[in-house]
Motif scaffolding. Structure first.
Motif, mmCIF file in Angstrom:
data_model
loop_
_atom_site.group_PDB
_atom_site.id
_atom_site.type_symbol
_atom_site.label_atom_id
_atom_site.label_comp_id
_atom_site.label_asym_id
_atom_site.label_seq_id
_atom_site.Cartn_x
_atom_site.Cartn_y
_atom_site.Cartn_z
ATOM 1 N N ASP A 1 77.342 -20.592 52.897
ATOM 2 C CA ASP A 1 76.281 -21.590 52.948
ATOM 3 C C ASP A 1 75.009 -21.040 52.325
ATOM 4 O O ASP A 1 74.337 -21.717 51.535
ATOM 5 N N PHE A 2 74.668 -19.799 52.649
ATOM 6 C CA PHE A 2 73.480 -19.182 52.052
ATOM 7 C C PHE A 2 73.681 -18.953 50.554
ATOM 8 O O PHE A 2 72.796 -19.236 49.747
ATOM 9 N N ALA A 3 74.858 -18.432 50.174
ATOM 10 C CA ALA A 3 75.114 -18.124 48.769
ATOM 11 C C ALA A 3 75.074 -19.381 47.910
ATOM 12 O O ALA A 3 74.490 -19.389 46.816
ATOM 13 N N PHE A 4 75.669 -20.469 48.405
ATOM 14 C CA PHE A 4 75.667 -21.721 47.648
ATOM 15 C C PHE A 4 74.257 -22.299 47.573
ATOM 16 O O PHE A 4 73.869 -22.868 46.551
ATOM 17 N N MET A 5 73.496 -22.164 48.658
ATOM 18 C CA MET A 5 72.118 -22.646 48.631
ATOM 19 C C MET A 5 71.316 -21.887 47.580
ATOM 20 O O MET A 5 70.566 -22.476 46.802
ATOM 21 N N PHE A 6 71.478 -20.559 47.528
ATOM 22 C CA PHE A 6 70.730 -19.754 46.573
ATOM 23 C C PHE A 6 71.141 -20.085 45.144
ATOM 24 O O PHE A 6 70.287 -20.203 44.246
ATOM 25 N N MET A 7 72.442 -20.264 44.922
ATOM 26 C CA MET A 7 72.926 -20.638 43.595
ATOM 27 C C MET A 7 72.394 -22.021 43.208
ATOM 28 O O MET A 7 72.019 -22.266 42.057
ATOM 29 N N HIS A 8 72.345 -22.911 44.184
ATOM 30 C CA HIS A 8 71.822 -24.258 43.964
ATOM 31 C C HIS A 8 70.345 -24.193 43.583
ATOM 32 O O HIS A 8 69.887 -24.885 42.662
ATOM 33 N N TYR A 9 69.612 -23.358 44.290
ATOM 34 C CA TYR A 9 68.183 -23.163 44.001
ATOM 35 C C TYR A 9 67.985 -22.673 42.568
ATOM 36 O O TYR A 9 67.148 -23.202 41.820
ATOM 37 N N LEU A 10 68.768 -21.676 42.169
ATOM 38 C CA LEU A 10 68.655 -21.149 40.811
ATOM 39 C C LEU A 10 69.043 -22.195 39.768
ATOM 40 O O LEU A 10 68.491 -22.211 38.664
ATOM 41 N N SER A 11 69.975 -23.061 40.119
ATOM 42 C CA SER A 11 70.437 -24.079 39.177
ATOM 43 C C SER A 11 69.363 -25.101 38.861
ATOM 44 O O SER A 11 69.449 -25.808 37.857
ATOM 45 N N HIS A 12 68.348 -25.196 39.710
ATOM 46 C CA HIS A 12 67.214 -26.078 39.440
ATOM 47 C C HIS A 12 66.064 -25.333 38.771
ATOM 48 O O HIS A 12 65.099 -25.954 38.344
ATOM 49 N N LEU B 1 66.681 -22.466 36.434
ATOM 50 C CA LEU B 1 67.101 -21.874 35.164
ATOM 51 C C LEU B 1 67.778 -22.923 34.295
ATOM 52 O O LEU B 1 68.758 -23.540 34.706
ATOM 53 N N ALA B 2 67.248 -23.125 33.090
ATOM 54 C CA ALA B 2 67.739 -24.180 32.197
ATOM 55 C C ALA B 2 69.243 -24.103 31.917
ATOM 56 O O ALA B 2 69.926 -25.132 31.947
ATOM 57 N N PRO B 3 69.819 -22.926 31.629
ATOM 58 C CA PRO B 3 71.262 -22.882 31.361
ATOM 59 C C PRO B 3 72.089 -23.368 32.547
ATOM 60 O O PRO B 3 73.108 -24.057 32.368
ATOM 61 N N LEU B 4 71.649 -23.028 33.764
ATOM 62 C CA LEU B 4 72.373 -23.484 34.951
ATOM 63 C C LEU B 4 72.128 -24.971 35.201
ATOM 64 O O LEU B 4 73.029 -25.692 35.631
ATOM 65 N N TRP B 5 70.903 -25.436 34.917
ATOM 66 C CA TRP B 5 70.600 -26.849 35.128
ATOM 67 C C TRP B 5 71.447 -27.735 34.218
ATOM 68 O O TRP B 5 71.863 -28.824 34.603
ATOM 69 N N ARG B 6 71.725 -27.276 33.010
ATOM 70 C CA ARG B 6 72.547 -28.074 32.095
ATOM 71 C C ARG B 6 73.932 -28.316 32.686
ATOM 72 O O ARG B 6 74.526 -29.380 32.495
ATOM 73 N N LEU B 7 74.441 -27.329 33.422
ATOM 74 C CA LEU B 7 75.724 -27.488 34.104
ATOM 75 C C LEU B 7 75.563 -28.349 35.355
ATOM 76 O O LEU B 7 76.373 -29.245 35.618
#
Length: 324
Positions: A129-140, A142-148
């Motif tokens: 839950d924490f790891a997915f939240m952190f990855m989710h946060y980064l996805s908003h 960092l542009a390369p992650l946001w594109r995905l």
């Protein structure tokens, strides 16, 4: 009808999060672990189908927005079915790779295999839950992650059937960040299978169009109305409530929001740069390679929309034009 609606509002989340996940746990812990019947993993398929069927039934009885129940207007059922297939296939492949990962990283003995299986699942879920939240946060951020990640946010409505929408590459990153550390230190396959099932059901509940009443847990679980705030197409206002289930991580990061400046409506979902978010599965899989954040909508989507728009897209256009 009033009593049935209230029963769904108060009973939907507990049935999904405790009833169905509890049934999956019993299947794995008793039939697979205790009795060695590995074929019993297949019993999780009808349980997952029950989760989707339950969400659809509950959405009809006690919806947040009636408009989100109009499958024809949104025209996304076929594409979402394809996404579900790809997501669950990716999850299965991840489980099948566990023996190889354990062989490559032989750190057995670190994971508390001597503990009761339910406690192992609980530990795995909290860490994930924490790891997915952190990855989710980064996805908003960092542009390369946001594109995905934009593939998930482009949807025009939230309902249980599109909860697991992920670009396969983004799902792979989620699994690497959220699950691989657990596998490396020795998380057993049965625990990983139950964890995957719990995550799938959590995503279904999180996105369900069900006016669920959570009582004292309302502010502590990132589902329902709190997750609607995360999906608004109001620029960066949706950069909040990143949690998979728990809001504690958002509170720690300062990204927890209970209410935005104005009320969320049924037409406020999506990505503001992508008002003509593609409807086909293939186009959504190609989106990260043609969409450049901050540079507006790709021309190909405008051309596609000019040829055919769903009623839901036409309604959103009217809202955008009125705002202008």
């Amino acid at each position: 009808m009033k009593y049935l609606r209230n029963a769904v509002r108060y009973g939907y989340a507990p049935f999904m999060m405790f009833g169905l996940t509890g049934a999956a746990y019993l299947v794995v812990s008793q039939l697979v672990v205790t009795e060695g019947k590995t074929w019993a993993y297949a019993l999780l398929i009808p349980l997952l189908a029950t989760a989707y069927a339950t969400s659809m039934a509950a959405e009809r009885i006690a919806p947040f927005f009636e408009e989100w129940n109009d499958h024809h207007a949104h025209g996304d059922m076929g594409t979402n079915t394809g996404h579900i297939f790809l997501y669950e296939l990716g999850s299965i492949n991840g489980v099948l790779l566990i023996p190889l990962i354990c062989w490559l990283f032989p750190f057995q003995g670190i994971w508390p295999t001597q503990w009761p299986m339910w406690s192992q699942v609980l530990i795995a879920f909290v860490v994930a839950d924490f790891a997915f939240m952190f990855m989710h946060y980064l996805s908003h951020r960092l542009a390369p992650l946001w594109r995905l990640h934009a593939v998930h946010h482009g949807v025009g409505r939230l309902y249980g059937y599109n909860g697991v929408i992920r670009h396969p590459l983004h799902q792979a990153l989620d699994m690497i960040v959220g699950n691989m550390p657990l596998v490396i230190i020795g998380m057993p396959v049965p625990v990983a299978v139950v964890l995957g099932f719990v995550i799938s059901v959590t995503l279904i509940v999180q996105h369900s169009n069900v006016d669920a009443r959570l009582g004292p847990l309302q502010k502590h679980l990132a589902i329902g109305r709190l997750h609607h705030l995360h999906h608004v197409n109001w620029g960066t206002e949706g950069d909040c409530n990143f949690g998979l289930l728990l809001t504690v991580w958002d509170r720690m990061f300062g990204t927890y929001v209970e209410k935005l400046k104005r009320d969320v409506t049924a037409k406020d979902m999506g990505v503001d740069e992508l008002p003509n978010f593609p409807k086909s599965l293939w186009e959504q899989l190609m989106l990260p390679f043609v969409y450049k954040p901050g540079q507006g909508e790709p021309e190909r989507y405008k051309q596609m929309a000019a040829k055919a728009k769903t009623p839901a897209q036409q309604a959103r256009d009217q809202v955008f034009h009125a705002a202008e």
